[in-house]
Design an enzyme around this catalytic site. Sequence first.
Site, PDB file in Angstrom:
ATOM      1  N   ARG A   7     -12.135   6.628   9.072  1.00 23.19           N
ATOM      2  CA  ARG A   7     -11.699   5.241   9.206  1.00 23.19           C
ATOM      3  C   ARG A   7     -12.750   4.285   8.616  1.00 23.19           C
ATOM      4  NH1 ARG A   7      -7.215   2.095   9.424  1.00 23.19           N
ATOM      5  NH2 ARG A   7      -7.353   0.441  10.946  1.00 23.19           N
ATOM      6  N   ASP A  37      -8.794  -6.806  -4.293  1.00 22.82           N
ATOM      7  CA  ASP A  37      -8.424  -5.455  -3.832  1.00 22.82           C
ATOM      8  C   ASP A  37      -9.182  -4.399  -4.644  1.00 22.82           C
ATOM      9  OD1 ASP A  37      -7.149  -3.080  -3.064  1.00 22.82           O
ATOM     10  OD2 ASP A  37      -5.160  -4.001  -2.988  1.00 22.82           O
ATOM     11  N   HIS A  40      -8.000  -5.419  -0.047  1.00 25.19           N
ATOM     12  CA  HIS A  40      -6.727  -4.730   0.148  1.00 25.19           C
ATOM     13  C   HIS A  40      -6.039  -5.155   1.443  1.00 25.19           C
ATOM     14  CE1 HIS A  40      -3.773  -1.578  -0.383  1.00 25.19           C
ATOM     15  NE2 HIS A  40      -4.072  -1.064   0.795  1.00 25.19           N
ATOM     16  N   ASP A  41      -6.820  -5.340   2.508  1.00 31.60           N
ATOM     17  CA  ASP A  41      -6.254  -5.754   3.797  1.00 31.60           C
ATOM     18  C   ASP A  41      -5.556  -7.104   3.728  1.00 31.60           C
ATOM     19  OD1 ASP A  41      -6.583  -3.653   5.490  1.00 31.60           O
ATOM     20  OD2 ASP A  41      -8.377  -4.411   6.496  1.00 31.60           O
ATOM     21  N   SER A  46       0.839  -1.201   0.000  1.00 33.85           N
ATOM     22  CA  SER A  46       0.000   0.000   0.000  1.00 33.85           C
ATOM     23  C   SER A  46       0.880   1.260   0.000  1.00 33.85           C
ATOM     24  CB  SER A  46      -0.945  -0.059   1.207  1.00 33.85           C
ATOM     25  OG  SER A  46      -1.991   0.865   1.073  1.00 33.85           O
TER      26      SER A  46
END
Lengths: 315, 315
Positions: free
Chosen positions: A176, A263, A292-293, A121
């Site tokens: 967040r 992702d 993505h995580d 990232s």
Amino acid sequence: MKHFKTEDFVLESGTKISDVNIAYQIFGDFSPSKKIVWVCHALTANSDVEDWWNGLFGKNNLFNSEKYTIICANILGSCYGTSFKSEENLPIISIRDMVEMHQRLADFLEISKIDFLLGGSLGGMQALEWSVTNPDFIKNLFVIATNAKHSPWGIAFNEAQRMALHSGENGIEAARAIALLSYRNYETFNETQKDDEEKLNHFRASSYQNYQGEKLKKRFTNESYWMLSKSMDTQNLGRNRTSIENALSKIKAKTLVIGIESDLLFPVSEQKYLAKNIKNAKFEIIKSLYGHDGFLLETEKISELLKNHFEDLKS
Amino acid sequence: MKHFKTEDFVLESGTKISDVNIAYQIFGDFSPSKKIVWVCHALTANSDVEDWWNGLFGKNNLFNSEKYTIICANILGSCYGTSFKSEENLPIISIRDMVEMHQRLADFLEISKIDFLLGGSLGGMQALEWSVTNPDFIKNLFVIATNAKHSPWGIAFNEAQRMALHSGENGIEAARAIALLSYRNYETFNETQKDDEEKLNHFRASSYQNYQGEKLKKRFTNESYWMLSKSMDTQNLGRNRTSIENALSKIKAKTLVIGIESDLLFPVSEQKYLAKNIKNAKFEIIKSLYGHDGFLLETEKISELLKNHFEDLKS
């Protein structure tokens, strides 16, 4: 945690910063027989790579401090120990500025070559930039879930988060929650936040978003969140370098680029492009429920691919 | 714009509302030879369907008021003319509550049958609910980019928006920017918000998000945005009806369900599921650069599919 003080610095944006103090950690001692592993961290992480990238780093994992000297510096703009004074309240810190600080720290530590440079990232952005700007310094490069130039889509996600930050004190919680949407996907939420009972309110997905928002608010600052999201937007390896392809062609490191199929934020097309334009690169794709995580969570799959690709990691 | 006052009403959530005043519009006169078309509108739309669903409605389009009697009511919770008093400041209004109001208005207008019931997104939720709860009343049904039960992913997107609303006065701008991410996708932003010059700040995608946020703030209220996003979360055709499949099996209307291939918010799997469980339904998929927003923009493709599917629209 160690600190490194460096000279005044004019950011790429033209803003002068002073009293620059870079926080960093070294896992394992320096010894001629040990290879140097340098990790660039992502948006809300810090220099404690054994904590946030556990599974890949730490005891019994591929990168353990018995075998390697592992270095991770808290990036410029982050609130985990690194600090500076600035002419402007919230300066634009580019990825190149972050890399300049990494290089200064590496020089201070008298490191002549990084054996493995890693990042996912925002961390991958720094690792790529460093490999472009100082190709002879990086022997092996591994990046995951990252890109050569941040997309309008990614910038729009970041802008929505900054708009939430601007709305008021609790904006970082909403920011967040927005970010989590980009880090996960439809399937992730379906598998992990489904309600069993029939209801009209108080759904699990809502509680989850609030919980994650509150958790970040406790450990992060609005200012750092704003600055680092702006930094991500600046990623463009081609800036003042004719083209992105030209920049990528300068990389000499043996490279592994991994994309995560699910992702949403950094789609695999971006990593395919990287691998295509880096001379000595291989592209691999991994499946993950976590979007993505996955770059933080799929450490087993990542370790396997790393070992397969880099001879130096097999022994 | 016309108004219809109806009796006090206990919402599905148990909250009593009073002084209910439903704003609606009728395009074209009532005449025995004219078929009745009823449109359920989506989150930030209103009763002026010729405005927000232009291309499908309005002069020279498939649904024009010379040929059809077209009715659209502003939904309960929206700020475009419909109003009520409530025991609770911000009551939970379910999709079923909205449909109850539609039915009351239809009864008031002495409509014995709706020839075409249409809706996309939140509008599709109402159209499905109405077709389940009063199957003999709906002859033909068309829904697009909608679902039988709102997903944890969709709820998480809505919660992030409500968290932004809670952050402060300008939260609705951030909420809109978040929503836009779910209405579009990577490709949409890439094609429409790419920067040509090299820069470190002021990217087009950022300006676009702010512009869209400001635009919505001028025309919408925080309260309505909050309530309608909560309404979307309540969508569950199976609630107190044994199962979703059982509910869908009650629909008697000849049905066309369209999914948009690039829809991130309501993925096509959700529309496939609808068509599979409605007895007399066909599923079609359309390609669009615009993701979920394709339901508003791809009116040519939609008109074509409607004409192909419904005999009554061919003449």
